[in-house]
Write a protein that holds these residues in place. Structure first.
Motif, PDB file in Angstrom:
ATOM      1  N   TYR A  23       3.710   6.802   4.325  1.00 55.29           N
ATOM      2  CA  TYR A  23       3.675   6.330   5.710  1.00 55.29           C
ATOM      3  C   TYR A  23       5.077   6.064   6.215  1.00 55.29           C
ATOM      4  N   GLU A  24       5.372   6.597   7.421  1.00 60.98           N
ATOM      5  CA  GLU A  24       6.677   6.353   8.024  1.00 60.98           C
ATOM      6  C   GLU A  24       6.694   5.079   8.858  1.00 60.98           C
ATOM      7  N   SER A  25       5.523   4.669   9.340  1.00 59.78           N
ATOM      8  CA  SER A  25       5.463   3.482  10.192  1.00 59.78           C
ATOM      9  C   SER A  25       4.104   2.817  10.030  1.00 59.78           C
ATOM     10  N   PHE A  26       4.007   1.636  10.636  1.00 60.13           N
ATOM     11  CA  PHE A  26       2.733   0.923  10.617  1.00 60.13           C
ATOM     12  C   PHE A  26       1.681   1.716  11.385  1.00 60.13           C
ATOM     13  N   GLY A  27       2.089   2.378  12.453  1.00 63.41           N
ATOM     14  CA  GLY A  27       1.156   3.194  13.241  1.00 63.41           C
ATOM     15  C   GLY A  27       0.566   4.317  12.410  1.00 63.41           C
ATOM     16  N   ALA A  28       1.406   4.946  11.566  1.00 63.18           N
ATOM     17  CA  ALA A  28       0.915   6.019  10.705  1.00 63.18           C
ATOM     18  C   ALA A  28      -0.054   5.463   9.664  1.00 63.18           C
ATOM     19  N   TRP A  29       0.276   4.287   9.124  1.00 60.69           N
ATOM     20  CA  TRP A  29      -0.623   3.669   8.157  1.00 60.69           C
ATOM     21  C   TRP A  29      -1.958   3.337   8.822  1.00 60.69           C
ATOM     22  N   PHE A  30      -1.904   2.760  10.026  1.00 63.80           N
ATOM     23  CA  PHE A  30      -3.119   2.375  10.734  1.00 63.80           C
ATOM     24  C   PHE A  30      -3.958   3.604  11.071  1.00 63.80           C
ATOM     25  N   GLU A  31      -3.301   4.682  11.476  1.00 58.64           N
ATOM     26  CA  GLU A  31      -4.022   5.921  11.789  1.00 58.64           C
ATOM     27  C   GLU A  31      -4.723   6.466  10.549  1.00 58.64           C
ATOM     28  N   SER A  65      -8.742   6.805   9.899  1.00 61.47           N
ATOM     29  CA  SER A  65      -9.398   8.059   9.509  1.00 61.47           C
ATOM     30  C   SER A  65     -10.155   7.875   8.195  1.00 61.47           C
ATOM     31  N   TRP A  66      -9.589   7.070   7.281  1.00 60.61           N
ATOM     32  CA  TRP A  66     -10.301   6.790   6.033  1.00 60.61           C
ATOM     33  C   TRP A  66     -11.590   6.035   6.318  1.00 60.61           C
ATOM     34  N   LEU A  67     -11.499   5.038   7.208  1.00 61.26           N
ATOM     35  CA  LEU A  67     -12.671   4.244   7.536  1.00 61.26           C
ATOM     36  C   LEU A  67     -13.747   5.104   8.174  1.00 61.26           C
ATOM     37  N   SER A  68     -13.346   6.045   9.016  1.00 60.47           N
ATOM     38  CA  SER A  68     -14.342   6.906   9.640  1.00 60.47           C
ATOM     39  C   SER A  68     -14.800   8.011   8.702  1.00 60.47           C
ATOM     40  N   GLY A  69     -14.042   8.273   7.633  1.00 62.06           N
ATOM     41  CA  GLY A  69     -14.425   9.307   6.675  1.00 62.06           C
ATOM     42  C   GLY A  69     -15.212   8.744   5.517  1.00 62.06           C
TER      43      GLY A  69
END
Length: 177
Positions: A115-123, A127-131
């Motif tokens: 992850y480059e940023s918190f936004g990337a981690w959150f994204e 996606s994991w939560l929806s997957g």
């Protein structure tokens, strides 16, 4: 039989890490072994043992304090999930949740993301939560609820069977005399 393996009520009340609970630990129903307190404790322990992967015992103990269930039985009942059973339980929970949601189970990626940023981690977390996350959480919730209900009912039934068996044996002994 169980009581001889458990620490005494006084040793727990005097423990320095548990003093913050104060008078709540003096409630006799938390230490009593009877049909109601044990059945509630097994249900609580099964629920938290199957629902959350960390801090199961503290969660079960806190709920046992509020529902006045046996603390030790609740703590021991959480061990339904342990390092040997985590993989099969979560595998089954994922497939159960995926089946209920109508999702085709898919393998997760093999390499962990960077992850480059918190936004990337959150994204990625979203996606994991929806997957995989949604089916896993739904399956865990369903397994925990069914486990708690079964634990309660089976404990009540086993206790009742044991009492009736003792009564029958006592009655037969009196009739034989």
């Amino acid at each position: 039989m169980i009581q001889r393996f458990l620490p005494s009520h006084e040793s727990i009340k005097g423990h320095r890490l548990l003093r913050w609970l104060g008078p709540r630990l003096h409630d006799p129903s938390l230490w009593r072994i009877n049909r109601r307190t044990v059945a509630k404790a097994v249900a609580i322990g099964a629920f938290f043992g199957l629902m959350i992967p960390v801090a199961q015992i503290p969660a079960a103990v806190l709920v046992s304090l509020s529902l006045r269930a046996n603390l030790w039985i609740a703590a021991i009942s959480t061990l339904i999930s342990n390092p040997l059973t985590y993989a099969p339980l979560y595998y089954f929970a994922y497939h159960l949740g995926a089946g209920l949601l109508g999702i085709t189970p898919k393998p997760d990626e093999a390499t962990p993301p960077v992850y480059e940023s918190f936004g990337a981690w959150f994204e990625h977390a979203w996606s994991w939560l929806s997957g995989i996350g949604q089916p896993l959480l739904l399956g865990m919730l369903l397994m925990a609820t069914v486990g708690a209900v079964l634990g309660y009912v089976l404990t009540q039934a086993a206790w009742r069977w044991r009492v009736l068996r003792k009564r029958r044996l006592s009655l037969r002994a009196r009739m034989a005399i």
